[in-house]
Write an enzyme that holds these catalytic residues in place. Structure first.
Site, PDB file in Angstrom:
ATOM      1  CB  CYS A  20      -0.880   0.035   1.244  1.00  0.00           C
ATOM      2  SG  CYS A  20      -1.922  -1.406   1.427  1.00  0.00           S
ATOM      3  N   GLY A  46      -0.782   0.579  -5.007  1.00  0.00           N
ATOM      4  CA  GLY A  46      -2.088  -0.017  -4.755  1.00  0.00           C
ATOM      5  C   GLY A  46      -3.135   0.532  -5.693  1.00  0.00           C
ATOM      6  CG  ASN A 120       3.197   0.421   3.043  1.00  0.00           C
ATOM      7  OD1 ASN A 120       4.286   0.884   2.762  1.00  0.00           O
ATOM      8  ND2 ASN A 120       2.791  -0.731   2.546  1.00  0.00           N
ATOM      9  N   GLY A 121       2.023  -2.063   5.207  1.00  0.00           N
ATOM     10  CA  GLY A 121       2.783  -3.115   5.870  1.00  0.00           C
ATOM     11  C   GLY A 121       1.882  -4.264   6.228  1.00  0.00           C
ATOM     12  CE1 TYR A 260       6.623  -5.219 -10.284  1.00  0.00           C
ATOM     13  CE2 TYR A 260       5.791  -5.172  -8.021  1.00  0.00           C
ATOM     14  CZ  TYR A 260       5.552  -5.160  -9.379  1.00  0.00           C
ATOM     15  OH  TYR A 260       4.272  -5.069  -9.849  1.00  0.00           O
TER      16      TYR A 260
HETATM   17  P1  AMP Z   1       5.005 -14.141 -12.848  1.00  0.00           P
HETATM   18  O1  AMP Z   1       4.278 -14.400 -14.092  1.00  0.00           O
HETATM   19  O2  AMP Z   1       4.132 -14.530 -11.659  1.00  0.00           O
HETATM   20  O3  AMP Z   1       6.348 -14.788 -12.774  1.00  0.00           O
HETATM   21  O4  AMP Z   1       5.208 -12.586 -12.712  1.00  0.00           O
HETATM   22  C1  AMP Z   1       6.429 -11.976 -12.944  1.00  0.00           C
HETATM   23  C2  AMP Z   1       6.218 -10.513 -13.105  1.00  0.00           C
HETATM   24  O5  AMP Z   1       5.544  -9.966 -11.980  1.00  0.00           O
HETATM   25  C3  AMP Z   1       7.518  -9.738 -13.247  1.00  0.00           C
HETATM   26  O6  AMP Z   1       7.438  -8.992 -14.447  1.00  0.00           O
HETATM   27  C4  AMP Z   1       7.584  -8.816 -12.047  1.00  0.00           C
HETATM   28  O7  AMP Z   1       7.958  -7.501 -12.431  1.00  0.00           O
HETATM   29  C5  AMP Z   1       6.189  -8.778 -11.517  1.00  0.00           C
HETATM   30  N1  AMP Z   1       6.117  -8.796 -10.043  1.00  0.00           N
HETATM   31  C6  AMP Z   1       7.059  -9.133  -9.151  1.00  0.00           C
HETATM   32  N2  AMP Z   1       6.594  -9.023  -7.877  1.00  0.00           N
HETATM   33  C7  AMP Z   1       5.323  -8.613  -7.972  1.00  0.00           C
HETATM   34  C8  AMP Z   1       4.294  -8.290  -7.007  1.00  0.00           C
HETATM   35  N3  AMP Z   1       4.510  -8.405  -5.699  1.00  0.00           N
HETATM   36  N4  AMP Z   1       3.091  -7.897  -7.482  1.00  0.00           N
HETATM   37  C9  AMP Z   1       2.867  -7.791  -8.803  1.00  0.00           C
HETATM   38  N5  AMP Z   1       3.788  -8.063  -9.751  1.00  0.00           N
HETATM   39  C10 AMP Z   1       5.001  -8.463  -9.353  1.00  0.00           C
END
Ligand code: AMP
Length: 481
Positions: A20, A46, A120-121, A260
């Protein structure tokens, strides 16, 4: 409120996997407007719901809604959020149904007046506290863990609001960057481990708090400093006072903010996110070079690391994948199957750039592996000769219990597969992740106070068994989506 019957037993919202953004403004005639701008800048933290609560010194005024900040707030609504203090929140949660009841800031009226909180957390002992409070007769309105803080504050005999906040927070464990608003005070708190960021800024004599500095930029505020781990900042007519009431803990700042989560134009934990990501790309190129014609980022999150990789390797950077920024989380799928539809809605591979090329694709992380698999196929379909995947972080092996939304361990591909198995699954010619040492090379070494549990499984604060998660069982028919 038109609360409908108990309608659902299916997995509703557990409220425990949230990432968040929070903002706070004190002492500005357009407090709600600034909070709105801050939330717009923090939209990446978010997209499910947004809310602002303001104070004019006598009453709290609140507005919360489902969706993006710009859709939730119209000009007339922001105008009604009167007063010179405000807090705001962006919420993201993937588990189960979205519901307004779980949107923040949470606002209550209790024995001492009105109080709002935005969090947030993630609290790791929220369920245990909630059971104790319910046994004493507390009635909860939502399934968000932050509500236990409100109940603990209401039960506190502390004299001032800051006393009550501190007494309540002594009971909770986990990750929290919090902003509280009463009719006459705004309080910001960062947990003693400092998991999540929180910064302090100033604009025209007013104080602002925000999860990231990119929010300060849009609010036209100057960056003053981070709220320190374990610090309580109280903003009132008397100005700013700061306390350190908690026993100090070893800092465990979230390293995934750099990988990220945070926006690249933010300074997080005192370091530029953009520069950090670029450095990770440089390191990745040094560790895992490969002969190729172009370096292509997975936009947007892979861009800075891909620039770093291209600089270090001397291989040209090309935008072989183009992102559509205007599609949200929901879209209507066509009835006839379109190959790789889910990814294609967001990303399109450019044949013009990719055909006949040996391509290095750079992304920040692989979670389930499904996105990478589709991207590799899309790039091959666009005519690439070879596809080499490079990831600017170590394998994501373990879920986060401190506020980043990650799936269960079983869904994390790297929790049960080695790099070669993942390479085969995503069908890349080669796959390489950044090493743990490489990740820390630019961040001051492994002892530099980060939480890296998602990569190492080393959890700095023990957590509860998540099987006990609550389900929301009362739904407002008018609000349900
Ligand atoms: P996946 O298909 O599940 O392997 O998604 C990988 C992608 O999700 C990568 O392009 C990351 O940039 C992105 N990603 C990594 N962590 C998160 C997160 N917590 N929430 C949403 N997207 C994420």
């Amino acid at each position: 409120m038109n609360v409908s019957d108990v309608v659902r037993t299916s997995a509703a919202l557990d409220g425990f996997t949230e990432k968040c953004g929070v903002v706070g403004v004190y002492g500005h005639p357009e407090a709600a407007n600034l909070a709105y701008l801050g939330l717009c800048a923090l939209q990446h933290r978010g997209q499910e719901a947004a809310g602002i609560v303001s104070s004019d010194g006598h009453v709290l005024v609140s507005h919360r809604g489902m969706g993006l900040v710009a859709d939730v707030f119209r000009e007339d609504i922001v105008r009604r959020l009167r007063g010179d203090a405000a807090i705001g929140h962006n919420r993201y949660s993937t588990a189960g149904a979205s519901h307004l009841k779980n949107a923040q800031p949470l606002v209550v009226e209790y024995g001492r007046g009105g109080l709002a909180v935005a969090h947030n957390g993630n609290l790791v002992n929220a369920e245990e506290l909630r059971e104790r409070l319910e046994a004493r007769g507390s009635i909860f309105q939502s399934t968000v863990d932050s509500e236990v803080i409100i109940h603990l504050i209401a039960a506190s005999q502390g004299e001032t609001l800051e006393d009550r906040v501190v007494e309540a927070l002594r009971e909770v464990r986990g990750a929290y960057s919090l902003v509280f608003l009463s009719t006459d005070k705004l309080i910001g708190v960062r947990d003693p481990h400092g998991f999540r960021p929180l910064v302090l800024g100033r604009v025209k004599g007013a104080y602002v708090l925000a999860s990231e500095t990119c929010a300060l930029d849009l609010m036209d505020a100057t960056y003053e400093r981070e709220v320190e781990p374990g610090e309580v900042v109280v903003l009132s007519e008397a100005g700013l006072s700061s306390y350190k009431p908690f026993a100090p803990e070893a800092p465990t700042k979230c390293i995934f903010e750099y990988i990220y989560f945070a926006r690249p134009d933010s300074t997080v934990f005192g370091r530029s996110v953009y520069r950090t990501r670029k450095e990770l790309g440089h390191q990745l190129a040094r560790e895992s070079p490969v002969e190729a014609d172009i370096v292509v980022p997975v936009p947007d999150s892979g861009v800075p690391a891909a620039i770093g990789y291209a600089e270090e390797s001397g291989i040209p950077f090309e935008m072989g994948l183009i992102r559509n920024h205007y599609v949200g989380r929901t879209f209507i799928e066509p009835q006839d199957a379109i190959r790789h539809f889910g990814v294609k809605v967001k990303l399109n591979a450019q044949r013009e750039v990719l055909a006949g090329k040996r391509v290095i694709v750079v992304d920040d992380s692989i979670v389930r592996g499904t996105t990478s698999r589709k991207i590799v196929k899309m790039i091959r379909d666009a005519g690439a000769r070879e596809v080499h995947m490079r990831i600017s972080s170590p394998p994501t092996t373990s879920p986060c219990y401190y506020g980043i939304d990650t799936p269960n361990r079983s869904e994390l591909i790297a929790s049960s597969h080695d790099v070669e198995e993942i390479r085969r699954y995503i069908t890349a010619d080669t796959l390489a992740y950044l090493s743990e040492e490489g990740m820390y090379a630019f961040l001051g070494g492994k002892q530099s106070g980060f939480c890296d549990a998602c990569f190492t499984g080393r959890y700095p604060v023990p957590f509860e068994d998540h099987a006990k998660h609550r389900q929301l069982v009362l739904f407002d028919a008018a609000e349900e989506r």
